[in-house]
Each structure stands twice: as C-alpha cells, then as structure tokens.
Write a protein that holds these residues in place. Structure first.
Motif, PDB file in Angstrom:
ATOM      1  N   ASP A  26     -12.046  -4.466   0.668  1.00 45.04           N
ATOM      2  CA  ASP A  26     -11.358  -5.681   0.253  1.00 45.04           C
ATOM      3  C   ASP A  26      -9.878  -5.655   0.645  1.00 45.04           C
ATOM      4  O   ASP A  26      -9.214  -4.620   0.588  1.00 45.04           O
ATOM      5  N   ASP A  27      -9.356  -6.814   1.036  1.00 43.03           N
ATOM      6  CA  ASP A  27      -7.947  -6.914   1.455  1.00 43.03           C
ATOM      7  C   ASP A  27      -6.967  -6.577   0.335  1.00 43.03           C
ATOM      8  O   ASP A  27      -5.793  -6.300   0.606  1.00 43.03           O
ATOM      9  N   SER A  28      -7.425  -6.573  -0.906  1.00 45.02           N
ATOM     10  CA  SER A  28      -6.532  -6.255  -2.022  1.00 45.02           C
ATOM     11  C   SER A  28      -6.092  -4.795  -2.009  1.00 45.02           C
ATOM     12  O   SER A  28      -5.191  -4.406  -2.768  1.00 45.02           O
ATOM     13  N   TRP A  29      -6.679  -3.970  -1.133  1.00 44.77           N
ATOM     14  CA  TRP A  29      -6.219  -2.585  -0.989  1.00 44.77           C
ATOM     15  C   TRP A  29      -4.829  -2.515  -0.374  1.00 44.77           C
ATOM     16  O   TRP A  29      -4.103  -1.548  -0.589  1.00 44.77           O
ATOM     17  N   THR A  89     -12.883  -3.990  -4.447  1.00 45.31           N
ATOM     18  CA  THR A  89     -11.485  -3.949  -4.848  1.00 45.31           C
ATOM     19  C   THR A  89     -11.080  -2.517  -5.211  1.00 45.31           C
ATOM     20  O   THR A  89     -11.949  -1.673  -5.509  1.00 45.31           O
ATOM     21  N   THR A 103      -1.598  -1.027  -1.974  1.00 50.82           N
ATOM     22  CA  THR A 103      -1.971  -0.332  -3.204  1.00 50.82           C
ATOM     23  C   THR A 103      -1.623   1.149  -3.083  1.00 50.82           C
ATOM     24  O   THR A 103      -1.984   1.799  -2.091  1.00 50.82           O
TER      25      THR A 103
END
Length: 249
Positions: free
Chosen positions: A81-84, A40, A87
């Motif tokens: 992680d795809d949460s980047w 993450t 961002t």
C-alpha cells in the motif's frame, strides 16, 4: 549457534523464521501468512507480530520490505500500500518490540544473504544480485559492501521500467516462452553491464531454479550465475542485517 529472526514482506505473503547465522540456513521451517489487503503498515506489522507469536520469538529481528528504505523509513512502496511511503517502519516495530529492529529493502536483504552464504561468497569487485519475480529487485555490492536501494528494476528499458518487460511473472503468469523471456532479459543485462561493469551477476527469484534451461541465451561479457538461497534469501538477509545492527551497510 546464533539465531536471529528474519521476516520477508512480499506482495502476497509475509514469511519469517529464525536463522542460524553460523550456517546461513533457516533454523526451522518458515512460517507464512498471506499479506493483508489493503497492505497498510499497521496491518502488515500486526501480521509480523502474529508470526513472532506463532514462533514464540522475542529476540533480535530483521525485516525486509519491498521499498526503498533510508534510515528505517520507507521512501517508496512496491506491491504494498502507498501509505508505507514516509513511514518510519523501524521506529514503529522497535517501539512494539521494545528493542531495536532493523528494516531494509527486500532485494538488498537477498543480496546480503547471497554475498555471505551463496553465489557471491568471496567475490571481489562489483557484484549485482537481481531477483526476478512479480517485479525485479536489485542489490549491488562493491568489494562486498552493499550500495543500498539501487532499484535497477526501475531503470528505463525499452521506454518503460525494466521490470515491466523482464519480470519472471511474464513466464509464470502470462505464459511467455522461457526463450523469449531470456533473450529479453539478456538485453536488459547488457544495459546493466554497460553502465556498471560488474564482474558477476547473480540471478535470483523462483525462476532461478530453471537457470540451466535459459542460461544458453545469456551472454553479456561477465559471469552470470544462479542464486543459491533462492526464496529463503530475503529471510536470511534480513537476519544478517539485524546481526550487523548499527554497523549494517
């Protein structure tokens, strides 16, 4: 001597070192810390802070990440992680460091290093830098100016993303023969040449060390050369981008 710290974020490791920009070399042995899982943004940025603390670095910083980066914001996520996605990596790091931090695509960083210090020095026209590893990254330059976020590894090739059938991992992990891989890569390079008409293609990534062993199977109508900075290119290019600051390409 002008020193700037470069960080190269990869799917398996995060590597960093101060870079001597006058010579385009690492000023000391790189520090490597395994990429946290899950990778993450918060966890990776903590590792970057750990790298900087280990090397006692508080100065300028450039960071290369495996993502399309627009205005410091990650728009995709490859091998992280795809949460980047979405961002604002540059803003978060800049807030942590108390100074501007430059963030860019990892293959663009490698390309910047090769164009300034390596196989692209003084090259005119269209030059394409391809990094063959777990996937395929790309950096495109026109008369030395970067065209960012080209992502040519995601071009359609044989009905799927090109990197699925041309990445170096097929040789390194899946035990494909070098000859079979090179002939397949040649067909991919023919497609790139047909679309972009480059004067030079620079092949990077760890497999470039074996360039002389597979170059005989490459013939696409333009010059094809191995990268010179190899696995240091991402770190060096991240530092180059930080040196350019707001004037970066």
């Amino acid at each position: 001597m002008t020193l700037i710290y470069g960080v190269d974020v990869g799917g398996s490791g995060i590597k960093g070192a101060p870079v001597d920009l006058a010579a385009g070399v690492l000023a000391k042995k790189r520090t490597r810390i395994p990429t946290p899982q899950p990778s993450t943004p918060g966890a990776v940025l903590d590792v970057i802070e750990e790298l900087l603390a280990e090397d006692e670095w508080a100065g300028p910083l450039g960071v290369a990440i495996p993502a399309v980066v627009v205005g410091g914001v990650a728009r995709t996520a490859a091998n992280i992680d795809d949460s980047w996605i979405d961002t604002d990596v540059a803003a978060e790091l800049s807030q942590r460091r108390g100074r501007e931090v430059v963030v860019l695509n990892d293959a663009d960083a490698a390309g910047l290093a090769e164009m300034r210090y390596g196989a692209g020095r003084a090259a005119d026209g269209v030059v394409i830098v391809l990094t063959f590893g777990t996937g395929v990254g790309s950096g495109m330059f026109v008369d030395g100016a970067l065209v960012p976020n080209t992502e040519l590894g995601h071009m359609e090739f044989r009905g799927e993303a090109a990197e699925l059938s041309t990445a170096a991992r097929l040789v390194e992990d899946d035990e494909m023969s070098l000859k079979r891989w090179a002939k397949r890569v040649n067909r991919y390079l023919l497609l790139i040449h047909r679309v972009f008409s480059p004067q030079r293609i620079i092949m990077g990534g760890g497999i470039s060390k074996q360039f002389e062993q597979f170059a005989t199977w490459l013939d696409v109508g333009c010059e094809i050369v191995p990268a010179e900075l190899r696995n240091q290119a991402g770190i060096v290019g991240a530092a180059v981008a930080a040196s350019l600051g707001k004037d970066r390409p």
